[in-house]
Design an enzyme around this catalytic site. Structure first.
Site, PDB file in Angstrom:
ATOM      1  N   ASP A  40       0.817  -1.213   0.000  1.00 48.42           N
ATOM      2  CA  ASP A  40       0.000   0.000   0.000  1.00 48.42           C
ATOM      3  C   ASP A  40       0.855   1.269   0.000  1.00 48.42           C
ATOM      4  OD1 ASP A  40      -1.917  -1.895   0.355  1.00 48.42           O
ATOM      5  OD2 ASP A  40      -2.888  -0.943   2.069  1.00 48.42           O
ATOM      6  N   HIS A 182       3.886  -2.149   3.172  1.00 45.37           N
ATOM      7  CA  HIS A 182       4.012  -0.804   2.595  1.00 45.37           C
ATOM      8  C   HIS A 182       5.368  -0.700   1.922  1.00 45.37           C
ATOM      9  CE1 HIS A 182       0.960  -0.579   5.746  1.00 45.37           C
ATOM     10  NE2 HIS A 182       0.403   0.374   5.016  1.00 45.37           N
TER      11      HIS A 182
END
Ligand code: ZN
Length: 573
Positions: A40, A182
């Site tokens: 993400d 991430h």
């Protein structure tokens, strides 16, 4: 005896167990453990390094990109798609969607979709991950896409330690898990790559979110949430790359692409990437030599597709060869699963044409042929055949010099300029002319004594024309130039040819008769050649050209020389 049987039975049981063990240890029922890595908030400065690591490990992942990052990292975004990962979205600038108005949610999702479509150059539906995993039924109804949440969160954004990230992923991994990471943290990139190495050892296959669900037979629906996809009993294979083959339809070669049922096929023929530029394949298309076909099969080009395969299509198969043996035409077919098809009427050999099975008689005419068959379609070749068993690529049976080239070759006056090449329009050099003249005289009853001396300063011994030049000099047919040279490579003019032939007729006591022709350009004929031209035109050995011109200074072509020499041959008898 009873005891032995019992031990044998036990031994066999252990053997069976040992055989079964490796299978049950790696996966249940031969099914692979699947797991989906998701990233993400990127792309970011570490994403390229992550992609390098994923590529080295043959791993696919899903990237929930922010629209604002995709604008900046457009190259990285394209690389993600190109390398078979899935591009998905996370809104434009990471808002809490539940706090936005309907229009606000629609803008975050719609604007990011526009950016991604723009960057990728194709339109896709993107899976959505709501920022913070925060959603409600109102938000879900506005997404127009499935909402992908997660089942494993290593909290890599808080604990920026690669080993912590690695250990949490490895400890919590299960078949069908979706892992939240991430790619904007360097520690995450390191931790994830280490975790992959361990989990691959444990038999996990890393797939995109789309593939995780497709391979387990679960469809993803808009407005619904997904956390994981544990084994369902269904496990499909990864998408197989298309097979590139060629087929012949009515004598024309076509390229055929085949993939598993249900998968779409995308392809390009210009060497570009089918993922970005590919056309959807619907039917076989025309084959051209040198075409590069690149193709992949896909349920979704973004996240569910095969590897791209490339094939450069050169000639299909190998040209058959033709030759004459014992007066018959013989083909050598060098292709498997193909026939040599041929025609003798000038038409294009096609699936309905004669198929070669045995040598056949020579004839005066044209022969066209090619090899046709499964994956074989060679270009049509045209060669000309003579009854005397000569083959020519460059002497059409409709040309004025067809008979001349045939007779001259059969008599051995001319050596071809290559395999089955007569080069009718090639210029004739002085060396070639005396050589053909010498060969011609050798085939008559004329009394020829081999030459004894070398004649000209520029004719070294041992050349292919040395003996002929010496013979011509000894017999006074060629006098050479004032400086004692022969100039073998110089092309012979028509009037020079007449002078040499005139001397030859004299030397061998051949009488001629007839009335000389009157040429329109008679004034152009050199004084030293006039008498010879008259004599040779009178006996019909040499003719005028277009417009009744003699063109004395023009060079002679090989076809013209063949015609002249054959008339001389007939005259001598
Ligand atoms: Zn986020």
């Amino acid at each position: 005896m009873k005891q032995l049987k019992k031990w044998t039975a036990l031994f066999l049981a252990i053997c069976c167990l040992l055989t079964l063990l490796p299978m049950t240890a790696s996966a249940s029922n031969g099914q692979k453990k699947l797991i989906a890595l998701t990233f993400d908030d990127g792309p970011g400065p570490y994403t390229q390094r992550l992609l390098d690591g994923l590529a080295a490990r043959g791993v696919q992942a899903t990237f929930f990109e922010l629209g604002m990052r995709a604008e900046t990292y457009d190259d990285t975004t394209r690389r993600i798609l190109r390398e078979g990962h899935q591009v998905a979205q996370h809104g434009y600038d990471h808002p809490q969607l539940t706090s936005l108005s309907d229009d606000g949610v629609r803008w975050q999702i719609g604007h990011t979709e526009d950016i991604l479509n723009d960057v990728l150059g194709r339109s896709f539906t993107y899976l959505v991950r709501p920022p913070y995993g925060d959603f409600n039924s109102r938000v879900l109804s506005l997404l127009d896409a499935p909402a992908i949440i997660w089942s494993i969160d290593p909290v890599d954004w808080r604990d920026r330690n690669a080993y912590t990230v690695r250990d949490r992923i490895v400890a919590r991994a299960f078949d069908g898990a979706i892992i939240l990471c991430h790619d904007i943290y360097s520690s995450t990139v390191d931790g994830v790559l280490m975790a992959i190495d361990i989990l691959q050892e444990q038999g996990y296959e890393f797939v995109t979110v789309n593939e995780l669900y497709r391979r387990r037979g679960v469809s993803l629906n808009n407005g619904e949430t997904y956390y994981s996809c544990k084994p369902t009993g269904t496990q499909l294979d990864a998408v197989k790359a298309p097979v590139i083959s060629t087929e012949i339809v009515n004598g024309n070669a076509r390229v055929k692409l085949t993939a598993e049922a249900g998968a779409a096929i995308y392809y390009t023929t210009d060497g570009s990437d089918p993922v970005f530029n590919g056309k959807r394949y619907t039917a076989p298309f025309d084959f051209t030599v040198g075409m590069t076909v690149k193709t992949c099969a896909a349920y979704n080009l973004n996240g569910s597709r095969s590897e791209t395969v490339t094939k450069k299509l050169d000639a299909l198969g190998i040209d058959p060869t033709v030759r004459v043996e014992d007066g018959k035409i013989v083909f050598d077919n060098r292709n498997q699963n193909a026939d040599v098809l041929f025609t003798t009427d000038g038409s294009v050999p096609n699936t309905g044409s004669q198929s070669y099975s045995a040598p056949f008689e020579c004839y005066d005419g044209v022969l066209r042929f090619r090899a046709l068959g499964e994956n074989v379609c060679t270009p049509v070749k045209t060669i000309y055949v003579t009854k005397n068993g000569n083959l020519f690529w460059d002497v059409p049976n409709t040309s004025w010099y067809f008979d001349e080239a045939d007779r001259a070759t059969t008599l051995g006056l001319f050596n071809g300029t290559g395999v089955y090449r007569f080069s009718p329009d090639g210029t004739l050099t002085r060396a070639m002319f005396v050589t053909t003249l010498y060969r011609l005289m050798q085939r008559t009853d004329a009394d020829l004594t081999p030459p004894e001396t070398q004649s000209f300063a520029d004719v070294p011994a041992g050349q292919w024309y040395s003996e002929a030049a010496a013979w011509a000099a000894e017999n006074g047919i060629v006098l050479g130039y004032a400086d004692g040279t022969f100039r073998p490579e110089q092309s012979i003019t028509r009037e020079e040819m007449c002078v040499m032939l005139d001397r030859l007729l004299d030397r061998f006591g051949i009488t001629t008769s007839g009335t000389p022709m009157t040429f329109a350009d008679a004034d152009c004929i050199s004084d030293w050649a006039k008498e010879s031209v008259d004599r040779l035109s009178a006996c019909g050995i040499i003719n005028g050209q277009r417009g009744n011109r003699f063109a004395p200074a023009r060079g002679s072509t090989r076809a013209e020389a063949a015609a002249v020499l054959l008339r001389l041959y007939d005259l001598i008898g």
